[in-house]
Design a protein around this motif. Structure first.
Motif, PDB file in Angstrom:
ATOM      1  N   ASP A 131      40.931  42.982  40.689  1.00  0.00           N
ATOM      2  CA  ASP A 131      41.680  43.580  39.465  1.00  0.00           C
ATOM      3  C   ASP A 131      40.570  43.897  38.412  1.00  0.00           C
ATOM      4  O   ASP A 131      39.182  43.729  38.718  1.00  0.00           O
ATOM      5  CB  ASP A 131      42.786  43.002  39.236  1.00  0.00           C
ATOM      6  N   GLU A 132      40.959  44.058  37.243  1.00  0.00           N
ATOM      7  CA  GLU A 132      39.876  44.190  36.066  1.00  0.00           C
ATOM      8  C   GLU A 132      39.254  42.936  35.704  1.00  0.00           C
ATOM      9  O   GLU A 132      38.308  43.133  34.985  1.00  0.00           O
ATOM     10  CB  GLU A 132      40.894  44.880  34.889  1.00  0.00           C
ATOM     11  N   ASN A 133      39.804  41.810  36.358  1.00  0.00           N
ATOM     12  CA  ASN A 133      39.020  40.496  36.018  1.00  0.00           C
ATOM     13  C   ASN A 133      38.088  40.151  37.042  1.00  0.00           C
ATOM     14  O   ASN A 133      37.142  39.524  36.765  1.00  0.00           O
ATOM     15  CB  ASN A 133      39.944  39.630  35.820  1.00  0.00           C
ATOM     16  N   SER A 134      37.954  40.912  38.123  1.00  0.00           N
ATOM     17  CA  SER A 134      36.934  40.766  39.084  1.00  0.00           C
ATOM     18  C   SER A 134      35.833  40.984  38.794  1.00  0.00           C
ATOM     19  O   SER A 134      35.507  42.123  38.064  1.00  0.00           O
ATOM     20  CB  SER A 134      37.373  41.542  40.511  1.00  0.00           C
ATOM     21  N   LYS A 167      31.038  44.235  41.658  1.00  0.00           N
ATOM     22  CA  LYS A 167      30.417  45.741  41.331  1.00  0.00           C
ATOM     23  C   LYS A 167      29.933  46.307  42.257  1.00  0.00           C
ATOM     24  O   LYS A 167      29.580  47.652  42.441  1.00  0.00           O
ATOM     25  CB  LYS A 167      29.223  45.208  40.183  1.00  0.00           C
ATOM     26  N   LYS A 194      39.116  52.766  40.944  1.00  0.00           N
ATOM     27  CA  LYS A 194      40.022  52.187  40.062  1.00  0.00           C
ATOM     28  C   LYS A 194      39.044  51.175  38.974  1.00  0.00           C
ATOM     29  O   LYS A 194      39.258  51.204  37.912  1.00  0.00           O
ATOM     30  CB  LYS A 194      41.225  51.592  40.370  1.00  0.00           C
ATOM     31  N   TYR A 195      38.173  50.716  39.784  1.00  0.00           N
ATOM     32  CA  TYR A 195      37.497  49.497  39.002  1.00  0.00           C
ATOM     33  C   TYR A 195      35.807  49.854  38.944  1.00  0.00           C
ATOM     34  O   TYR A 195      35.034  48.867  38.607  1.00  0.00           O
ATOM     35  CB  TYR A 195      37.680  48.090  39.697  1.00  0.00           C
ATOM     36  N   ASN A 196      35.568  51.081  39.342  1.00  0.00           N
ATOM     37  CA  ASN A 196      34.086  51.351  39.134  1.00  0.00           C
ATOM     38  C   ASN A 196      32.940  50.610  40.092  1.00  0.00           C
ATOM     39  O   ASN A 196      32.280  49.928  39.671  1.00  0.00           O
ATOM     40  CB  ASN A 196      33.782  51.472  37.906  1.00  0.00           C
TER      41      ASN A 196
END
Length: 176
Positions: free
Chosen positions: A74-77, A80, A130-132
């Motif tokens: 998610d966005e907190n992961s 990369k 979604k999370y680049n």
């Protein structure tokens, strides 16, 4: 302090999502060449330094859990980059390695809802976009996958490809 506040203080994020690079192995050693990725992860675990492992998660997700690992991002992961390792069937010579970029992943449709047959590429693409997250697949052309029969051991061609895959991953990780 309320129960909700105590719960928020807990860090329930899986350790592999706290590292920037994830090597995700998909496969099962019980089904011949399907165990390729397990051998790659084991060898990487022996070769990588402790310092490198601080930023690299080696995840043996087996045959049924890669989807679960990916859905936890998610966005907190901190992730990369994901390097997924698996056997493939692209009509290549057995043991041949193919590096598959995100854009090359097949657009497989969900044909039936069974976790063992759930296509991974749509979810991998979705998470990447979604999370680049940079995504690469290190695929090895299988010679023989014995499922549902148990056959432990890789074919000679796929066994030789383990070191090739490890070297490709090391170059990717170390920027060689």
């Amino acid at each position: 302090m309320t129960i909700e506040e105590k719960y928020e203080e807990l860090d329930l994020t899986p350790s592999y999502l706290k590292k920037e690079i994830m090597i995700l192995a998909c496969g099962n050693i019980l089904f011949a060449d399907d165990g390729f990725s397990v051998h790659v992860i084991e060898k990487l675990n022996e070769i990588l330094t402790e310092q490198e492992k601080e930023n690299i998660a080696l995840v043996d997700a087996g045959a049924g859990a890669p989807q679960q690992v990916l859905t936890l991002i998610d966005e907190n992961s901190k992730t990369k980059k994901i390097i997924l390792v698996d056997v493939i069937d692209w009509g290549l010579k057995p043991g041949e390695i193919k590096i598959i970029e995100k854009e090359e992943l097949p657009n497989v449709k969900y044909c039936k809802f069974d976790i063992h047959n759930l296509p991974l590429s749509p979810l991998l693409k979705e998470v990447a976009e979604k999370y680049n997250i940079e995504v690469k697949v290190i695929g090895c052309q299988a010679k023989y996958v014995s499922e549902p029969d148990v056959h432990i051991g890789l074919s000679e061609e796929v066994e030789k490809a383990v070191d090739k895959a490890v070297n490709i991953i090391l170059r990717e990780l170390r920027g060689d």
